[in-house]
Write an enzyme that holds these catalytic residues in place. Structure first.
Site, short mmCIF file in Angstrom:
data_model
loop_
_atom_site.label_atom_id
_atom_site.label_comp_id
_atom_site.label_asym_id
_atom_site.label_seq_id
_atom_site.Cartn_x
_atom_site.Cartn_y
_atom_site.Cartn_z
N CYS A 257 0.67 -1.20 -0.05
CA CYS A 257 -0.06 0.09 0.15
C CYS A 257 0.85 1.21 -0.11
CB CYS A 257 -0.79 -0.15 1.30
SG CYS A 257 -2.35 -1.51 1.04
N LYS A 318 6.85 -6.54 7.34
CA LYS A 318 6.33 -6.25 8.73
C LYS A 318 6.23 -7.66 8.97
CE LYS A 318 2.36 -5.23 9.58
NZ LYS A 318 0.90 -4.50 9.80
#
Length: 436
Positions: A257, A318
């Site tokens: 994103c 992440k």
């Protein structure tokens, strides 16, 4: 309500399974027949906390199914969500070809009065353009997603807000009905015009990217002045106007994103003659961050990594995901390999995807296998297990006990007391882990 979702990627699959959990009857459509067959067998390619269980439970309940055939799903659907990818083109512009293709497949099959909802992240003006492709009896709406990878199911079922952009009462009523269970539970509904809804999505992601780039620049300043980025972030985050979220210094942002959405917002600003200098700066800071991390590792290891054995812990962008898209770790590994280093890598969930992305590293079986005989271990992704390693065993496993912690997971004193040379981001020795 009968609902169709076009696209079974990250957003489409989470949206479909969660809407089924709310009690709707949902059919998810994808042109990848193999993927559809896997999903109908209860097999989910995406690693996302709770998603596989949610898919299987709602399939068993008869509220969720998957198909590659538009004609068996779109007719009879009151609402059709478009949740396909919008990757970045070379110019930074969002590639809308998948959206257009999905719309062209849906249009001939729509029932009178159906509402088409753009869930995909699209530039301002896209939804209104799509409206011109629909029959007069159909309505259009924008309903951007705000899902954090690793917590997407929880985000959907307990959202910060539900943003809906419409131009007609009928479309708004349809979306209110879709989200009624969540709205009745007190979820904040932001019902606005279409352009505003589209821009809320881009503005939100760009602002979070700016926070990450800002705190990384402050970490660099801390290192030059002797200040502690952990305490700087804590002091900032206690201000309710700022909040502590996204103030963790590290190797830069990645994922599906932030990189593409900041680029798309910048491109859209240029097209419309508006200035986005802050967004442009955040992009530049993040782009340079990976090279800075490679340079940091090189300096710590004496100015050259050629022939050095380096363990990399973490490959995903992440923790709590298997997503490698725009991951800082991938670029760091490639950079170190290009400088002649011998690299061993490990990630709890990203290994299978990494094997198709990386050429050259050794793929370890666990963190300690990666560290075996290494000159240094570099923590790149903030997986919890990497923040609770047996430090005595780390010392004994490394040939030259050096830890480069790019996520500030450890207390420096604990690591140095274990006989390990410790380097973190923007902190003085002895700063506790987790502060800020």
């Amino acid at each position: 309500m009968n609902i169709s979702i076009v696209g079974t990627g990250y957003v489409g699959l989470v949206t479909g399974s969660c809407l089924a959990e709310l009690g709707h009857t949902v059919t998810c459509i994808d042109v990848d027949v193999d993927k559809v067959n896997e999903l109908n067998a209860g097999e989910v390619r995406i690693f996302e906390t709770g998603l596989t269980e949610l898919v299987r439970e709602n399939m068993d309940a008869g509220r969720l199914r998957f198909t590659a055939d538009y004609s068996t799903s779109i007719p009879g659907s009151a609402v059709v969500f478009i949740a396909v990818g919008t990757p970045s083109a070379d110019t930074g512009e969002a590639d809308l070809s998948y959206v257009d293709s999905a719309i062209m497949s849906v249009v001939p099959l729509l029932d009178d009065g159906a509402t088409v909802v753009i869930k995909s992240t699209v530039p301002v003006g896209t939804t209104s353009r799509v409206e011109s492709m629909l029959p007069e009896t159909a309505s259009i709406a924008s309903n951007p997603e705000f899902l954090k990878q690793g917590a997407a199911v929880a985000d959907f079922l307990s959202p910060d807000r539900i943003v809906v952009g419409t131009q007609t009462t009928r479309a708004e009523e349809a979306l209110r009905m879709v989200y009624k269970p969540l709205l009745d539970q007190g979820a904040a509904g932001v019902f606005t015009d279409i352009a505003t809804a589209e821009l809320i999505k881009y503005s939100s992601n760009a602002f979070l990217a700016i926070k990450l780039s800002f705190i990384n620049e402050m970490a660099d300043l801390c290192e030059q002045t002797g200040a502690s980025i952990s305490d700087v972030a804590t002091g900032m985050g206690l201000d309710s106007r700022i909040s502590k979220s996204f103030l963790n210094a590290g190797p830069g942002y990645g994922g599906s994103c932030f990189p593409k959405d900041t680029q798309a917002l910048l491109h859209s600003s240029h097209v419309h003659g508006a200035s986005s200098r802050i967004v442009a700066s955040a992009i530049d800071v993040n782009r340079n961050r990976r090279g800075q991390m490679i340079g940091r590792i090189t300096r710590i290891l004496g100015g050259s990594v050629a022939g050095k054995d380096i363990a990399i812990l973490g490959l995903t962008f992440k923790a709590d995901t298997d997503d490698l898209r725009e991951s800082p770790a991938i670029e760091i590994v490639r950079g170190l390999l290009g400088l002649g280093a011998n690299v061993r890598v490990y990630d709890p969930q990203g290994m299978d995807n990494a094997r198709s992305e990386l050429r050259g590293p050794v793929f370890a079986t666990d963190a300690f296998d990666a560290m075996k005989g290494a000159d240094a271990v570099v923590i790149v992704t903030e997986w919890p297990e990497f923040g609770s390693l047996d430090l005595a065993r780390v010392h004994d496993t490394l040939s030259s006990p050096t830890m480069i912690d790019l996520r500030n997971l450890y207390n420096a004193t604990d690591v140095t007391n274990a006989g390990i040379e410790y380097h973190s981001i923007g902190r003085k020795p002895g700063i506790p882990a987790g502060r800020g």
